[in-house]
Design an enzyme around this catalytic site. Structure first.
Site, PDB file in Angstrom:
ATOM      1  N   THR A 124      -8.427  -1.770  13.404  1.00 27.95           N
ATOM      2  CA  THR A 124      -9.560  -2.251  13.061  1.00 27.95           C
ATOM      3  C   THR A 124      -9.382  -4.260  13.623  1.00 27.95           C
ATOM      4  O   THR A 124      -8.418  -4.256  14.445  1.00 27.95           O
ATOM      5  CB  THR A 124      -9.280  -2.879  11.433  1.00 27.95           C
ATOM      6  OG1 THR A 124      -8.074  -1.606  10.890  1.00 27.95           O
ATOM      7  CG2 THR A 124      -9.664  -3.315  10.559  1.00 27.95           C
ATOM      8  N   GLU A 125     -10.963  -3.764  13.471  1.00 27.71           N
ATOM      9  CA  GLU A 125     -11.027  -5.206  14.008  1.00 27.71           C
ATOM     10  C   GLU A 125     -11.896  -6.025  13.091  1.00 27.71           C
ATOM     11  O   GLU A 125     -12.314  -5.582  11.994  1.00 27.71           O
ATOM     12  CB  GLU A 125     -12.503  -4.992  14.845  1.00 27.71           C
ATOM     13  CG  GLU A 125     -12.470  -4.200  16.337  1.00 27.71           C
ATOM     14  CD  GLU A 125     -13.416  -4.300  17.466  1.00 27.71           C
ATOM     15  OE1 GLU A 125     -14.449  -4.838  16.996  1.00 27.71           O
ATOM     16  OE2 GLU A 125     -12.661  -3.499  18.502  1.00 27.71           O
ATOM     17  N   PRO A 126     -12.094  -7.983  12.272  1.00 29.00           N
ATOM     18  CA  PRO A 126     -12.434  -8.497  11.685  1.00 29.00           C
ATOM     19  C   PRO A 126     -13.565  -8.547  11.467  1.00 29.00           C
ATOM     20  O   PRO A 126     -14.281  -8.570   9.878  1.00 29.00           O
ATOM     21  CB  PRO A 126     -11.916 -10.017  12.853  1.00 29.00           C
ATOM     22  CG  PRO A 126     -10.946  -9.645  13.511  1.00 29.00           C
ATOM     23  CD  PRO A 126     -11.364  -8.283  14.208  1.00 29.00           C
ATOM     24  N   GLY A 339       7.804  -1.514 -19.950  1.00 24.61           N
ATOM     25  CA  GLY A 339       7.019  -3.005 -21.517  1.00 24.61           C
ATOM     26  C   GLY A 339       7.161  -4.448 -19.914  1.00 24.61           C
ATOM     27  O   GLY A 339       6.523  -4.444 -19.719  1.00 24.61           O
ATOM     28  N   GLY A 340       7.422  -5.021 -21.060  1.00 22.90           N
ATOM     29  CA  GLY A 340       7.602  -6.443 -20.722  1.00 22.90           C
ATOM     30  C   GLY A 340       8.826  -6.591 -19.389  1.00 22.90           C
ATOM     31  O   GLY A 340       8.589  -7.169 -18.026  1.00 22.90           O
ATOM     32  N   GLU A 363      -5.387   2.444   7.113  1.00 15.91           N
ATOM     33  CA  GLU A 363      -5.594   4.373   7.400  1.00 15.91           C
ATOM     34  C   GLU A 363      -7.021   4.035   7.431  1.00 15.91           C
ATOM     35  O   GLU A 363      -8.002   5.404   6.856  1.00 15.91           O
ATOM     36  CB  GLU A 363      -4.013   4.765   7.498  1.00 15.91           C
ATOM     37  CG  GLU A 363      -4.264   5.901   8.284  1.00 15.91           C
ATOM     38  CD  GLU A 363      -3.374   5.593   9.484  1.00 15.91           C
ATOM     39  OE1 GLU A 363      -3.559   6.022  10.365  1.00 15.91           O
ATOM     40  OE2 GLU A 363      -2.886   3.831   8.577  1.00 15.91           O
ATOM     41  N   GLU A 367     -12.571   4.756  -0.474  1.00 19.72           N
ATOM     42  CA  GLU A 367     -13.759   4.901  -0.459  1.00 19.72           C
ATOM     43  C   GLU A 367     -14.971   4.982   0.860  1.00 19.72           C
ATOM     44  O   GLU A 367     -15.701   6.978   0.933  1.00 19.72           O
ATOM     45  CB  GLU A 367     -15.017   3.305  -0.792  1.00 19.72           C
ATOM     46  CG  GLU A 367     -14.851   2.841  -1.914  1.00 19.72           C
ATOM     47  CD  GLU A 367     -12.917   2.710  -1.969  1.00 19.72           C
ATOM     48  OE1 GLU A 367     -12.728   2.483  -3.119  1.00 19.72           O
ATOM     49  OE2 GLU A 367     -12.720   2.429  -1.187  1.00 19.72           O
TER      50      GLU A 367
END
Length: 388
Positions: A124-126, A339-340, A363, A367
């Site tokens: 991955t690149e920016p 719950g909480g 990875e 989408e």
């Protein structure tokens, strides 16, 4: 579906014991302080976890992809970050095993097997994200060297990896772009800058960083397999393993969340009975258990196909898509069951809820994954097109 061998079953039991005895008692403190789990990583090295996909002749454990997925699931059940610590390493191990030159295998695999050399992959690149065709990082031939310039981001284990499987351009004029890509096996050295940790919602303890290559020189024979411009095919094959690994991580997180919710629903009472007897909670548990089982079966199916030597990009992509979405849903439902208390750091379910999104965006985002799956479905459909 294939069964695990006796030795593989013993390996999975070993991981289960490691997780229950060593990981789960320590994870809350490591998680809260975002501390790199050095002691646990050292134990993983000694137990052979970094050599799972490396042949025995090079010092590895050499288990099936199916066993590898089960080991990954168990590690993620304890702490997803530990499964991530061996994720990219295992993909690069697989690539060197399958496509490396004899010299590359002999030089790298023994050290990778015992964990003395840990690997990560850099895709991955920016500016590109999931669009690998927009890649800018390049390696230019200069005599006997390649000179690398560019940057990669969201690289797991970057500060602790001594080897980087770098997907980059070695022919910047190639059209389409992917025909000019190579995987370059880069060992840490001058010209490589590793950033500090990128702050993250979850997946704590194990760092993700940006890599900057500024005129870094590596030998020209660092290209995986020794022949340039074959890297796209290499990495796409490696990502079949990577997506099975991410799917298995998701199954592990989902299993942990489900187990905690199931236990809590039997202990907690309201209106004079355990809360699992209330239909709304019982329905949640039924759906959670079903999703976990389905995700595990899909992941195993993809792993078996890869073990059979078949193309598994469709099955691995489906497993990654389904398991990651299921993990997110199960983690949220575990919060609902608690719950909480599910919103409190006193219980582990809030951690599962923070860790689960990584598998959705990692990875290859889901989408993008849906686009890949659709294309593969069409490509595998050999029926004649209908005409009106």
């Amino acid at each position: 579906m294939s069964e695990l061998t006796t030795d593989e079953q013993a390996m999975v039991r070993l991981v289960t014991e490691f997780v229950d005895d060593r990981v789960r008692p320590a994870v809350r403190e490591l998680e809260s302080t975002d501390t790199y789990p050095e002691d646990l990583i050292e134990e993983m090295k000694k137990l052979g976890f970094f050599g799972l996909l490396i042949p025995a002749e090079h010092g590895g454990v050499d288990v099936s992809t199916t066993c590898f997925a089960r080991v990954t699931e168990e590690l993620a059940r304890g702490w997803m970050s530990l499964a991530g610590a061996m994720g990219g390493h295992s993909v690069i191990s697989y690539l060197v095993r399958e496509f490396g030159t004899p010299e590359q295998k002999e030089r790298l695999l023994p050290r990778m097997a015992d964990g003395s050399l840990r690997a990560t992959m850099a895709l991955t690149e920016p500016s590109g994200g999931s669009d690998l065709q927009a890649m800018r990082t390049h390696a230019t031939r200069d005599g006997d060297d390649l000179v690398i310039n560019g940057s990669k981001t969201w690289i797991s284990n970057a500060q602790h990896a001594g080897l980087i499987g770098l997907l980059c351009l070695t022919d910047r004029d190639a059209s389409p772009t992917h025909q000019g890509m190579s995987v370059v096996l880069v060992e840490a050295g001058e010209g490589l800058h590793v950033s500090g940790k990128i702050p993250k919602l979850g997946y704590r303890g194990v760092e993700a960083c940006e890599l900057t290559f500024d005129g870094m020189r590596v030998p020209a024979d660092a290209v995986l397999g020794g022949v340039p411009n074959l890297g796209w095919g290499h990495m796409m094959r490696g990502l079949e393993v990577g997506r099975i690994q991410v799917a298995a991580r998701a199954v592990g997180v989902a299993q942990a969340a489900f187990a905690d919710a199931l236990s809590y629903a039997q202990q907690r009472e309201s209106f004079g009975k355990p809360i699992w007897k209330h239909q709304s909670v019982g329905n949640l548990l039924a759906d959670m258990g079903t999703k976990v089982r389905a995700a595990r079966l899909m992941t195993t199916d993809a792993a078996v196909r890869l073990d059979e030597g078949k193309r598994a990009d469709l099955e691995a992509g489906m497993a990654k898509l389904f398991a990651s979405e299921a993990a997110m849903e199960v983690a949220l439902d575990a919060v609902r069951v608690h719950g909480g208390y599910g919103y409190s750091k006193e219980y582990d379910v809030e951690r599962y809820f923070r860790d689960a999104p990584l598998m959705i965006v990692g990875e290859g985002t889901n989408e993008i994954q849906r686009n890949v799956i659709a294309a593969q479905l069409v490509a595998r459909d050999q029926r004649p097109s209908s005409r009106s």
